[in-house]
Design an enzyme around this catalytic site. Structure first.
Site, PDB file in Angstrom:
ATOM      1  N   TYR A  72     -42.298  29.103 -70.786  1.00  0.00           N
ATOM      2  CA  TYR A  72     -41.133  28.666 -69.994  1.00  0.00           C
ATOM      3  C   TYR A  72     -40.182  29.844 -69.744  1.00  0.00           C
ATOM      4  O   TYR A  72     -39.636  29.981 -68.655  1.00  0.00           O
ATOM      5  CB  TYR A  72     -40.382  27.536 -70.708  1.00  0.00           C
ATOM      6  CG  TYR A  72     -39.321  26.926 -69.829  1.00  0.00           C
ATOM      7  CD1 TYR A  72     -39.643  25.909 -68.929  1.00  0.00           C
ATOM      8  CD2 TYR A  72     -38.001  27.393 -69.839  1.00  0.00           C
ATOM      9  CE1 TYR A  72     -38.688  25.364 -68.088  1.00  0.00           C
ATOM     10  CE2 TYR A  72     -37.039  26.858 -69.002  1.00  0.00           C
ATOM     11  CZ  TYR A  72     -37.382  25.836 -68.131  1.00  0.00           C
ATOM     12  OH  TYR A  72     -36.441  25.299 -67.293  1.00  0.00           O
ATOM     13  N   PHE A 124     -33.160  33.631 -37.792  1.00  0.00           N
ATOM     14  CA  PHE A 124     -34.413  32.982 -38.144  1.00  0.00           C
ATOM     15  C   PHE A 124     -34.049  31.546 -38.527  1.00  0.00           C
ATOM     16  O   PHE A 124     -32.953  31.298 -39.020  1.00  0.00           O
ATOM     17  CB  PHE A 124     -35.137  33.701 -39.291  1.00  0.00           C
ATOM     18  CG  PHE A 124     -36.434  33.037 -39.647  1.00  0.00           C
ATOM     19  CD1 PHE A 124     -37.518  33.141 -38.794  1.00  0.00           C
ATOM     20  CD2 PHE A 124     -36.557  32.257 -40.780  1.00  0.00           C
ATOM     21  CE1 PHE A 124     -38.711  32.482 -39.078  1.00  0.00           C
ATOM     22  CE2 PHE A 124     -37.750  31.600 -41.078  1.00  0.00           C
ATOM     23  CZ  PHE A 124     -38.824  31.712 -40.227  1.00  0.00           C
ATOM     24  N   THR A 125     -34.967  30.612 -38.311  1.00  0.00           N
ATOM     25  CA  THR A 125     -34.649  29.180 -38.445  1.00  0.00           C
ATOM     26  C   THR A 125     -34.015  28.827 -39.795  1.00  0.00           C
ATOM     27  O   THR A 125     -32.903  28.297 -39.847  1.00  0.00           O
ATOM     28  CB  THR A 125     -35.927  28.348 -38.250  1.00  0.00           C
ATOM     29  OG1 THR A 125     -36.934  28.863 -39.125  1.00  0.00           O
ATOM     30  CG2 THR A 125     -36.419  28.438 -36.811  1.00  0.00           C
ATOM     31  N   ASP A 215     -33.119  40.596 -44.664  1.00  0.00           N
ATOM     32  CA  ASP A 215     -34.228  39.660 -44.799  1.00  0.00           C
ATOM     33  C   ASP A 215     -35.449  40.572 -44.742  1.00  0.00           C
ATOM     34  O   ASP A 215     -35.900  40.971 -43.671  1.00  0.00           O
ATOM     35  CB  ASP A 215     -34.230  38.640 -43.663  1.00  0.00           C
ATOM     36  CG  ASP A 215     -35.353  37.622 -43.835  1.00  0.00           C
ATOM     37  OD1 ASP A 215     -36.394  37.986 -44.421  1.00  0.00           O
ATOM     38  OD2 ASP A 215     -35.200  36.485 -43.364  1.00  0.00           O
ATOM     39  N   LYS A 258     -45.443  36.210 -46.890  1.00  0.00           N
ATOM     40  CA  LYS A 258     -45.902  37.034 -45.769  1.00  0.00           C
ATOM     41  C   LYS A 258     -46.509  38.348 -46.292  1.00  0.00           C
ATOM     42  O   LYS A 258     -47.642  38.365 -46.716  1.00  0.00           O
ATOM     43  CB  LYS A 258     -44.759  37.275 -44.784  1.00  0.00           C
ATOM     44  CG  LYS A 258     -44.440  36.067 -43.914  1.00  0.00           C
ATOM     45  CD  LYS A 258     -43.578  35.047 -44.591  1.00  0.00           C
ATOM     46  CE  LYS A 258     -43.129  33.959 -43.643  1.00  0.00           C
ATOM     47  NZ  LYS A 258     -41.833  33.406 -43.996  1.00  0.00           N
ATOM     48  N   ARG A 382     -41.975  28.867 -30.382  1.00  0.00           N
ATOM     49  CA  ARG A 382     -40.815  29.622 -30.861  1.00  0.00           C
ATOM     50  C   ARG A 382     -39.891  29.787 -29.660  1.00  0.00           C
ATOM     51  O   ARG A 382     -39.919  30.777 -28.954  1.00  0.00           O
ATOM     52  CB  ARG A 382     -41.202  30.992 -31.418  1.00  0.00           C
ATOM     53  CG  ARG A 382     -41.858  30.950 -32.771  1.00  0.00           C
ATOM     54  CD  ARG A 382     -40.893  30.902 -33.947  1.00  0.00           C
ATOM     55  NE  ARG A 382     -40.559  29.567 -34.411  1.00  0.00           N
ATOM     56  CZ  ARG A 382     -40.378  29.243 -35.683  1.00  0.00           C
ATOM     57  NH1 ARG A 382     -40.556  30.120 -36.624  1.00  0.00           N
ATOM     58  NH2 ARG A 382     -40.009  28.032 -36.025  1.00  0.00           N
ATOM     59  N   PHE A 449     -38.021  21.488 -35.060  1.00  0.00           N
ATOM     60  CA  PHE A 449     -39.359  21.888 -34.589  1.00  0.00           C
ATOM     61  C   PHE A 449     -40.467  21.428 -35.516  1.00  0.00           C
ATOM     62  O   PHE A 449     -41.603  21.237 -35.085  1.00  0.00           O
ATOM     63  CB  PHE A 449     -39.432  23.407 -34.400  1.00  0.00           C
ATOM     64  CG  PHE A 449     -39.124  24.200 -35.638  1.00  0.00           C
ATOM     65  CD1 PHE A 449     -37.805  24.478 -35.982  1.00  0.00           C
ATOM     66  CD2 PHE A 449     -40.140  24.654 -36.453  1.00  0.00           C
ATOM     67  CE1 PHE A 449     -37.511  25.189 -37.131  1.00  0.00           C
ATOM     68  CE2 PHE A 449     -39.859  25.381 -37.605  1.00  0.00           C
ATOM     69  CZ  PHE A 449     -38.535  25.631 -37.948  1.00  0.00           C
TER      70      PHE A 449
HETATM   71  C1  LIG Z   1     -40.718  32.730 -43.656  1.00  0.00           C
HETATM   72  C2  LIG Z   1     -39.410  33.369 -43.498  1.00  0.00           C
HETATM   73  C3  LIG Z   1     -38.288  32.943 -44.219  1.00  0.00           C
HETATM   74  C4  LIG Z   1     -38.320  31.719 -45.113  1.00  0.00           C
HETATM   75  O1  LIG Z   1     -39.200  31.859 -46.137  1.00  0.00           O
HETATM   76  P1  LIG Z   1     -40.077  30.636 -46.723  1.00  0.00           P
HETATM   77  O2  LIG Z   1     -40.916  31.298 -47.746  1.00  0.00           O
HETATM   78  O3  LIG Z   1     -40.836  30.037 -45.596  1.00  0.00           O
HETATM   79  O4  LIG Z   1     -39.115  29.655 -47.312  1.00  0.00           O
HETATM   80  C5  LIG Z   1     -37.117  33.644 -44.057  1.00  0.00           C
HETATM   81  N1  LIG Z   1     -37.035  34.692 -43.216  1.00  0.00           N
HETATM   82  C6  LIG Z   1     -38.086  35.120 -42.501  1.00  0.00           C
HETATM   83  C7  LIG Z   1     -37.945  36.284 -41.597  1.00  0.00           C
HETATM   84  C8  LIG Z   1     -39.302  34.462 -42.600  1.00  0.00           C
HETATM   85  O5  LIG Z   1     -40.340  34.873 -41.850  1.00  0.00           O
END
Ligand SMILES: *Cc1c(COP(=O)(O)O)cnc(C)c1O
Length: 459
Positions: A72, A124-125, A215, A258, A382, A449
């Site tokens: 843990y 970004f969303t 980011d 990613k 998008r 979306f």
């Molecule tokens: C995917 C993404 C996020 C969010 O991350 P999640 O792992 O999907 O929660 C934030 N910023 C960018 C640029 C992304 O591509």
């Protein structure tokens, strides 16, 4: 003669994929309300919905998963992850989270006060939403070139410092929560930011004592573009480029799904002790203990190993070139795509592809559904559906870019999958004026979306 990029790996395990026939494809997309997010994976032949969490892990990563320490507290894999982030990105402190939005939540709810704004090269969303939830607003400050799909600027992700200056003048310095910079800007078409721009932004923000939070989700792919396109970096190791990039920030949020070549995970990292302490306090409320943050020990090991693997030059070269291979096939026959071809995806310009549709007939949503119907290739809208509504007026926002994203999972598909995809899109382009638009019939309040539903209009 094939001239695609050569994969720097061989395949040890395969997964069967089925090909639904035309009848099933038509049924499936209708059942999904013409929203590719609502398709069942079983009905998809080639899945280019996203590069998020869809990577193939290496034998090295899989073997690391067997070394998961599921204690843990204080699992050994946490320390491996911490070390990998310190080695590669150069930040001192890290807070693990279950994925990127967990890190956004912790970071942005700490930094944003009601009424403040967050200038960012491009929204970004999930980032936009996590700035809005604590009462803030995200505003774009990307260079104008980014809004023009035809413009071949090598660093279309760059920040326009004049725009940032204007926000400071208009709103006042204390209204600016922090400055956010995304690398390899997703919504602009996977477009990189130059080192020069990051350096200048740092100098600019130093003058105002503004914090810069990246980011850094696609920072490794951005680093590849710096090496490829920016003078003076031609022979610089990717890790050195990354460390210089990160050195111009106060911290970052990172979705490991990613560039880290894993299926789940995320973190935030910083050199700022206050940010670290505040977010480490909150991680236990929302994610899990500060040494796992919602990830299993084995997941943290896979992230640690994937972060290192994903910065190898030979891998990144193949990765970026596979995306370019798909884009070039479309470009050659004048299918409208965003140029230059980005890091993680090829983006179709849906307004140019389907000029007979009104923006309220959602050209990008329409095109994504049509591609699925033709070939069982799944892509993603998008554009206006992703952008959502204006927070104050409630009106639909129509961004300059109305795109369909063909996102290439890392190490998953072969170059002949790219050829199959290109053939389908070219076929559709030839009969584009027979494609009718869509009408939105269900709209959820947040991140619409993902779950919105549509009906086919008649032509
Ligand atoms: C995917 C993404 C996020 C969010 O991350 P999640 O792992 O999907 O929660 C934030 N910023 C960018 C640029 C992304 O591509």
């Amino acid at each position: 003669m094939m001239n695609g990029p050569v994969e720097p790996f061989k395949i040890k395990m395969v997964e069967h994929v089925g090909m639904p026939d035309e009848k099933r494809r038509k049924e499936a997309i209708k059942e999904a309300g013409y929203n590719t997010f609502l398709l069942k994976s079983e009905d998809v032949f080639i899945d280019l919905l996203t590069d998020s969490g869809t990577s193939a892990m290496s034998d090295y990563q899989w073997s690391g998963m067997l070394l998961g320490d599921e204690a843990y507290a204080g699992a050994r894999n946490f320390y491996n992850l911490e070390k990998a982030i310190q080695d590669i990105l150069g930040y001192k402190y890290i807070v693990p989270t279950h994925q990127g939005r967990g890190a956004e939540h912790l970071m942005y709810s700490h930094l944003v006060k009601p009424g403040q704004i967050v200038p960012r090269n491009m929204y970004f969303t999930t980032s936009k939403l996590h700035v809005e939830l604590p009462g803030g607003k995200m505003v774009d400050m990307i260079i104008d070139e980014a809004h023009d799909p035809e413009n071949e600027h090598p660093f279309k992700g760059n920040v326009d410092l004049k725009k940032l200056q204007k926000y400071i003048d208009d709103y006042g310095l204390d209204k600016i929560a922090f400055v956010s910079v995304e690398q390899d800007v997703n919504m602009a078409g996977g477009q990189p930011v130059s080192m020069e721009n990051l350096r200048k932004l740092r100098e600019f923000c130093n003058d105002y004592k503004l914090k810069i939070i990246y980011d850094a989700t696609r920072s490794s792919e951005n680093a590849y573009f710096i090496r490829e396109r920016e003078k003076g970096y031609e022979n610089t190791p990717i890790i050195e480029i990354l460390r210089e990039m990160m050195g111009y920030s106060d911290g970052c949020i990172y979705s490991a799904k990613k560039d880290c070549l894993v299926n789940i995970g995320g973190f935030l990292a910083t050199n700022d002790k206050d940010i670290f302490e505040a977010t480490r306090n909150m991680v236990v409320v929302y994610e899990g203990l500060h040494t796992y943050g919602g990830m299993a020990g084995r997941d943290m090991e896979a992230v640690a190993r994937g972060l290192r693997e994903g910065t190898k030059y030979e891998y990144l070269k193949y990765r970026i070139h596979q995306v370019r291979y798909l884009g070039d096939m479309l470009r050659e026959v004048n299918v409208p795509i965003v140029k230059p071809i980005g890091g993680h995806a090829v983006f179709l310009d849906a307004v140019k592809f389907l000029p007979h549709l009104e923006r309220e007939q959602w050209p990008a949503q329409t095109l994504a559904a049509a591609i699925y119907e033709d070939s069982a290739v799944r892509s993603m809208e998008r554009g206006a559906i992703s952008k959502g509504r204006d927070k104050e007026t409630g009106e639909n926002l129509f961004p300059a870019l109305e795109l369909v994203r063909l996102t290439i999972p890392r190490r998953v598909y072969t170059n002949s999958h790219m050829e199959y995809t290109a053939e389908s899109i070219i076929r559709l382009y030839e009969k584009r004026n027979t494609i009718p638009g869509l009408k939105m019939i269900y709209e959820p309040e947040y991140l619409r979306f993902f779950q919105a539903r549509f009906e086919k209009l008649s032509l």
